[in-house]
Structure formats: structure tokens, C-alpha cells
Design a protein around this motif. Structure first.
Motif, mmCIF file in Angstrom:
data_model
loop_
_atom_site.group_PDB
_atom_site.id
_atom_site.type_symbol
_atom_site.label_atom_id
_atom_site.label_comp_id
_atom_site.label_asym_id
_atom_site.label_seq_id
_atom_site.Cartn_x
_atom_site.Cartn_y
_atom_site.Cartn_z
ATOM 1 N N GLN A 3 0.858 -1.190 0.000
ATOM 2 C CA GLN A 3 0.000 0.000 0.000
ATOM 3 C C GLN A 3 0.889 1.233 0.000
ATOM 4 O O GLN A 3 1.881 1.289 0.733
ATOM 5 N N LEU A 4 0.526 2.196 -0.819
ATOM 6 C CA LEU A 4 1.325 3.411 -0.981
ATOM 7 C C LEU A 4 0.456 4.631 -0.706
ATOM 8 O O LEU A 4 -0.674 4.713 -1.201
ATOM 9 N N VAL A 5 1.004 5.590 0.036
ATOM 10 C CA VAL A 5 0.284 6.820 0.345
ATOM 11 C C VAL A 5 1.192 8.005 0.036
ATOM 12 O O VAL A 5 2.257 8.150 0.650
ATOM 13 N N GLU A 6 0.765 8.837 -0.897
ATOM 14 C CA GLU A 6 1.513 10.041 -1.246
ATOM 15 C C GLU A 6 1.078 11.205 -0.358
ATOM 16 O O GLU A 6 -0.067 11.270 0.082
ATOM 17 N N SER A 7 2.009 12.125 -0.144
ATOM 18 C CA SER A 7 1.692 13.336 0.603
ATOM 19 C C SER A 7 2.637 14.446 0.164
ATOM 20 O O SER A 7 3.651 14.191 -0.482
ATOM 21 N N GLY A 8 2.288 15.665 0.530
ATOM 22 C CA GLY A 8 3.156 16.798 0.238
ATOM 23 C C GLY A 8 2.697 17.701 -0.890
ATOM 24 O O GLY A 8 3.310 18.740 -1.136
ATOM 25 N N GLY A 9 1.647 17.299 -1.583
ATOM 26 C CA GLY A 9 1.160 18.141 -2.662
ATOM 27 C C GLY A 9 0.656 19.484 -2.149
ATOM 28 O O GLY A 9 0.164 19.582 -1.024
ATOM 29 N N ALA A 10 0.797 20.521 -2.979
ATOM 30 C CA ALA A 10 0.394 21.858 -2.561
ATOM 31 C C ALA A 10 0.263 22.757 -3.775
ATOM 32 O O ALA A 10 0.642 22.383 -4.891
ATOM 33 N N SER A 11 -0.236 23.949 -3.537
ATOM 34 C CA SER A 11 -0.266 25.002 -4.551
ATOM 35 C C SER A 11 0.914 25.926 -4.298
ATOM 36 O O SER A 11 1.044 26.464 -3.192
ATOM 37 N N VAL A 12 1.758 26.094 -5.305
ATOM 38 C CA VAL A 12 2.969 26.901 -5.153
ATOM 39 C C VAL A 12 3.125 27.838 -6.348
ATOM 40 O O VAL A 12 2.369 27.757 -7.320
ATOM 41 N N GLN A 13 4.120 28.707 -6.267
ATOM 42 C CA GLN A 13 4.421 29.628 -7.351
ATOM 43 C C GLN A 13 5.552 29.056 -8.209
ATOM 44 O O GLN A 13 6.377 28.259 -7.731
ATOM 45 N N ALA A 14 5.582 29.483 -9.452
ATOM 46 C CA ALA A 14 6.671 29.074 -10.339
ATOM 47 C C ALA A 14 8.009 29.449 -9.714
ATOM 48 O O ALA A 14 8.154 30.557 -9.161
ATOM 49 N N GLY A 15 8.970 28.538 -9.796
ATOM 50 C CA GLY A 15 10.273 28.753 -9.203
ATOM 51 C C GLY A 15 10.430 28.186 -7.805
ATOM 52 O O GLY A 15 11.553 28.050 -7.306
ATOM 53 N N ASP A 16 9.312 27.853 -7.182
ATOM 54 C CA ASP A 16 9.354 27.279 -5.836
ATOM 55 C C ASP A 16 9.823 25.836 -5.861
ATOM 56 O O ASP A 16 9.921 25.211 -6.926
ATOM 57 N N SER A 17 10.081 25.313 -4.672
ATOM 58 C CA SER A 17 10.446 23.903 -4.503
ATOM 59 C C SER A 17 9.380 23.215 -3.674
ATOM 60 O O SER A 17 8.677 23.849 -2.877
ATOM 61 N N LEU A 18 9.305 21.902 -3.857
ATOM 62 C CA LEU A 18 8.323 21.108 -3.128
ATOM 63 C C LEU A 18 8.876 19.697 -2.988
ATOM 64 O O LEU A 18 9.534 19.193 -3.920
ATOM 65 N N ARG A 19 8.617 19.068 -1.868
ATOM 66 C CA ARG A 19 9.030 17.677 -1.684
ATOM 67 C C ARG A 19 7.811 16.808 -1.429
ATOM 68 O O ARG A 19 7.061 17.059 -0.485
ATOM 69 N N LEU A 20 7.645 15.813 -2.261
ATOM 70 C CA LEU A 20 6.580 14.839 -2.093
ATOM 71 C C LEU A 20 7.127 13.594 -1.404
ATOM 72 O O LEU A 20 8.300 13.247 -1.579
ATOM 73 N N SER A 21 6.271 12.947 -0.637
ATOM 74 C CA SER A 21 6.644 11.706 0.037
ATOM 75 C C SER A 21 5.695 10.593 -0.374
ATOM 76 O O SER A 21 4.502 10.835 -0.608
ATOM 77 N N CYS A 22 6.217 9.407 -0.434
ATOM 78 C CA CYS A 22 5.429 8.199 -0.701
ATOM 79 C C CYS A 22 5.769 7.199 0.397
ATOM 80 O O CYS A 22 6.911 6.723 0.451
ATOM 81 N N THR A 23 4.805 6.928 1.242
ATOM 82 C CA THR A 23 5.026 6.019 2.362
ATOM 83 C C THR A 23 4.430 4.653 2.050
ATOM 84 O O THR A 23 3.237 4.557 1.725
#
Length: 125
Positions: A3-23
Motif C-alpha cells: 500500500q502506498l500513500v503520497e503526501s506533500g502536494g500543494a499550490s505553489v508559485q513558479a520557481g518554488d520547490s516542493l518535496r513529495l513523500s510516498c510512504t
């Protein structure tokens, strides 16, 4: 089965960084782990893969140099997707996938067996 669960999605601005996780529900040491995204109205696209056993990674040209994939080395239960210099075209639902490792890990058509429900990323200009 994993079983896989993703998290970390968000609304951001161009040029930003984001880290997604899959547990994962258990260790994925002998697995090939992948990240995919699906933009509105488009087909799902493979954007990263990692061999849990060797650590080797694969990226398409569209994200190479901006995205990295990694995995926790203690329990091999979390896969991360670090996304830098985000662009509006990176918008979409991001999915994590797992498949028992073979030498075809990261290639088109690799038979991922287990999928998460996805996490949404929106990048505004």
C-alpha cells in the motif's frame, strides 16, 4: 502487495520547490519505485524511478536537473520526490508506484503493480 500513500502536494508559485513523500506499508528494498504525474486532460507521465536495492535513478528530460528521487535507507519505506524550479507545466496529480525489481526498472513499460491515490500539485505563474 504494497500500500502506498503520497503526501506533500500543494499550490505553489513558479520557481518554488516542493518535496513529495510516498510512504509504503512495508519495506520496498527489492522494489523499483516510481513517480508519475498526470496533468489535466493528459496521459500519465513517468517522471522518476529509483531502484531501492542499488539506488540508481532515472529521469526524463522534462524534469532532469530539477527533480531528484531518493529513499530512506533505514527501512526503505519512504520514497521522496524533490522538485525544484517548478514550472506551471509541472501541475498535475502525482502518483507513486511500486513493482518488484527487474533490470527494466525505470524503462518504459516497467510493470509497476501497486499504486497510490495521488497528491495534487498546482504551480502558478
Amino acid at each position: 502487495q504494497v500500500q502506498l500513500v503520497e503526501s506533500g502536494g500543494a499550490s505553489v508559485q513558479a520557481g518554488d520547490s516542493l518535496r513529495l513523500s510516498c510512504t509504503a506499508s512495508r519495506s520496498t528494498y527489492l522494489y523499483c519505485m516510481g513517480w508519475f504525474r498526470q496533468a489535466p486532460g493528459q496521459e500519465r507521465e513517468a517522471i522518476a524511478a529509483i531502484s531501492s536495492r542499488t539506488g540508481s535513478t532515472v529521469f526524463p528530460d522534462s524534469v532532469k536537473g530539477r527533480f531528484t528521487i531518493s529513499q530512506d535507507k533505514d527501512k526503505n519505506m519512504v520514497v521522496y520526490l524533490q522538485m525544484n524550479a517548478l514550472k506551471p507545466e509541472d501541475t498535475g496529480v502525482y502518483y507513486c508506484a511500486a513493482g518488484v525489481w527487474t533490470v527494466t526498472c525505470g524503462t518504459v513499460g516497467f510493470p509497476y503493480r501497486d499504486w497510490g491515490q495521488g497528491t495534487e500539485v498546482t504551480v502558478s505563474s
